[in-house]
Design an enzyme around this catalytic site. Structure first.
Site, PDB file in Angstrom:
ATOM      1  N   CYS A 166      -2.610  -2.950  -3.465  1.00  0.00           N
ATOM      2  CA  CYS A 166      -3.883  -2.783  -2.766  1.00  0.00           C
ATOM      3  C   CYS A 166      -4.930  -2.198  -3.717  1.00  0.00           C
ATOM      4  CB  CYS A 166      -3.680  -1.857  -1.569  1.00  0.00           C
ATOM      5  SG  CYS A 166      -5.197  -1.401  -0.714  1.00  0.00           S
TER       6      CYS A 166
ATOM      7  N   CYS B 156       0.831  -1.204   0.000  1.00  0.00           N
ATOM      8  CA  CYS B 156       0.000   0.000   0.000  1.00  0.00           C
ATOM      9  C   CYS B 156       0.864   1.253   0.000  1.00  0.00           C
ATOM     10  CB  CYS B 156      -0.883   0.045   1.259  1.00  0.00           C
ATOM     11  SG  CYS B 156      -1.935  -1.403   1.513  1.00  0.00           S
TER      12      CYS B 156
ATOM     13  N   CYS C  37      -6.097   1.689  -2.136  1.00  0.00           N
ATOM     14  CA  CYS C  37      -5.265   2.898  -2.293  1.00  0.00           C
ATOM     15  C   CYS C  37      -4.533   2.938  -3.625  1.00  0.00           C
ATOM     16  CB  CYS C  37      -4.267   3.010  -1.145  1.00  0.00           C
ATOM     17  SG  CYS C  37      -2.956   1.753  -1.145  1.00  0.00           S
TER      18      CYS C  37
ATOM     19  N   CYS D  69      -3.035   4.831   2.821  1.00  0.00           N
ATOM     20  CA  CYS D  69      -4.090   3.838   2.591  1.00  0.00           C
ATOM     21  C   CYS D  69      -5.104   3.834   3.745  1.00  0.00           C
ATOM     22  CB  CYS D  69      -3.482   2.453   2.452  1.00  0.00           C
ATOM     23  SG  CYS D  69      -4.716   1.165   2.076  1.00  0.00           S
TER      24      CYS D  69
END
Length: 365
Positions: free
Chosen positions: A84, A53, A87, A57
């Site tokens: 991810c 991330c 994000c 995030c």
């Protein structure tokens, strides 16, 4: 931006609950604060989810012991992590887009836009632009423009252009701006650079070392090359860099340098050696920071960026390490990836591993 007092970025309760060893890491604190200003400076991955991330995030925080930090998304992907979906860490941040736009303007517009003009073009205040740009590149817009002019000038001179037309073509407004600042960045006068080091005498020698064949070369000012490889390739590279310099084989004259380098290769303390290194202001800042890393220790690219006051300029730091012309003297082998994994090394990863093992063994004696 993570401040010098990282505890102020998170709530007092979080700071109290965090052990000192983890609360001292500004990257973890930025993750806890979901600080969007840290986006693009590092990425983090969670072992339990196999996902990486960006710092901002919104996902639920993982436990610190399950988190690994990376300098780039590519490093996280190489270790098997997936991006991810919340994000979208591979997307370029708004600040990165702004910096890229300013870089394009500085690279292409002549005369060089002022800070106010650049700020108006991207919709930021001059102060905010200065801070964002320097955090991302390690340079102010003015310093970046100077470096861009230097690179254009080098290209013109290498192509055989005369100095006066080349300086105006590169974006200089007068010879004063050329000789005040860019002479130092070229490492020699513009005329000498155009002539490929003409009228410069460079002593060199090729010798055996524990890491294979080693080339050592120096001007009257100091070392300009310490490199490993095969004799023919090493000499070809030196001639390409200084095509019109007088290259003189001079093992006796280089004896003090050789003695110090052999001591370092044997794991013994060696004196600081003078150097004569052409490079940009940013490169010299990185190289000087590397010389402050003690033998037996390592730093990540992100930590070196912090050392020079440019925490988001991780990629630029990596490029400066890759272009270091003097192995050992500027110890780029002491720079590793976040987490300690060995990154690339201009003279081969096995040489890097051997150097680090030797230094660590000596440091523990």
């Amino acid at each position: 931006m993570v401040t010098s007092n990282p505890r102020s970025e998170v709530s007092p309760l979080v700071s109290i609950l965090l052990p000192e060893s983890t609360s001292a890491d500004p990257r973890w604190l930025a993750v806890l604060a979901r600080d969007p200003r840290a986006d693009g400076t590092f990425w983090y991955a969670v072992r339990t989810t196999h996902i990486y991330c960006r710092p901002s995030c919104p996902s639920r925080h993982a436990r610190r012991e399950n988190v690994t930090f990376y300098d780039t998304p590519a490093q996280a992907r190489a270790d098997g992590y997936r991006p991810c979906l919340r994000c979208q860490p591979d997307e370029v941040s708004v600040h990165e887009q702004l910096v890229a736009r300013v870089q394009h303007l500085l690279d292409t517009v002549s005369p060089t836009p002022s800070l106010g003009e650049l700020a108006a073009a991207v919709g930021l205040s001059p102060f905010h632009l200065q801070r964002v740009f320097k955090r991302a590149t390690g340079l102010s817009p003015k310093q970046y423009a100077l470096r861009a002019r230097t690179e254009r000038l080098k290209g013109e001179l290498r192509d055989g252009a005369r100095v006066t037309p080349a300086l105006y073509e590169a974006g200089h407004t007068s010879s004063r701006t050329l000789y005040d600042r860019d002479t130092d960045q070229l490492g020699m006068t513009p005329t000498a650079y155009r002539r490929g080091g003409a009228h410069q005498t460079i002593g060199y020698t090729l010798t055996d070392s524990p890491l294979g064949r080693m080339l050592v070369a120096a001007t009257a000012r100091g070392l300009c090359a310490v490199r490993f490889g095969e004799d023919e390739a090493l000499m070809r590279e030196l001639r390409a860099e200084y095509p019109r310099a007088e290259l003189v084989e001079d093992a006796p004259g280089l004896a003090p340098y050789l003695e110090a380098l052999r001591a370092q290769l044997a794991g013994r303390a060696a004196p600081a050696l003078p150097t004569d290194l052409p490079g940009t202001e940013f490169q010299r800042r990185v190289w000087e920071a590397l010389r402050r890393i003690p033998p037996g220790e390592t730093r990540s690219y992100a930590q070196v960026a912090e050392m020079i006051g440019a925490p988001t300029a991780v990629r630029s730091v990596a490029r400066a390490c890759a272009t270091n012309p003097v192995a050992l003297v500027v110890p780029c082998h002491r720079v590793v990836r976040t987490g300690g994994a060995l990154a690339g090394y201009r003279w081969g990863i096995e040489r890097k591993r051997a150097l680090l093992q030797q230094e660590r063994a000596f440091a523990t004696d």
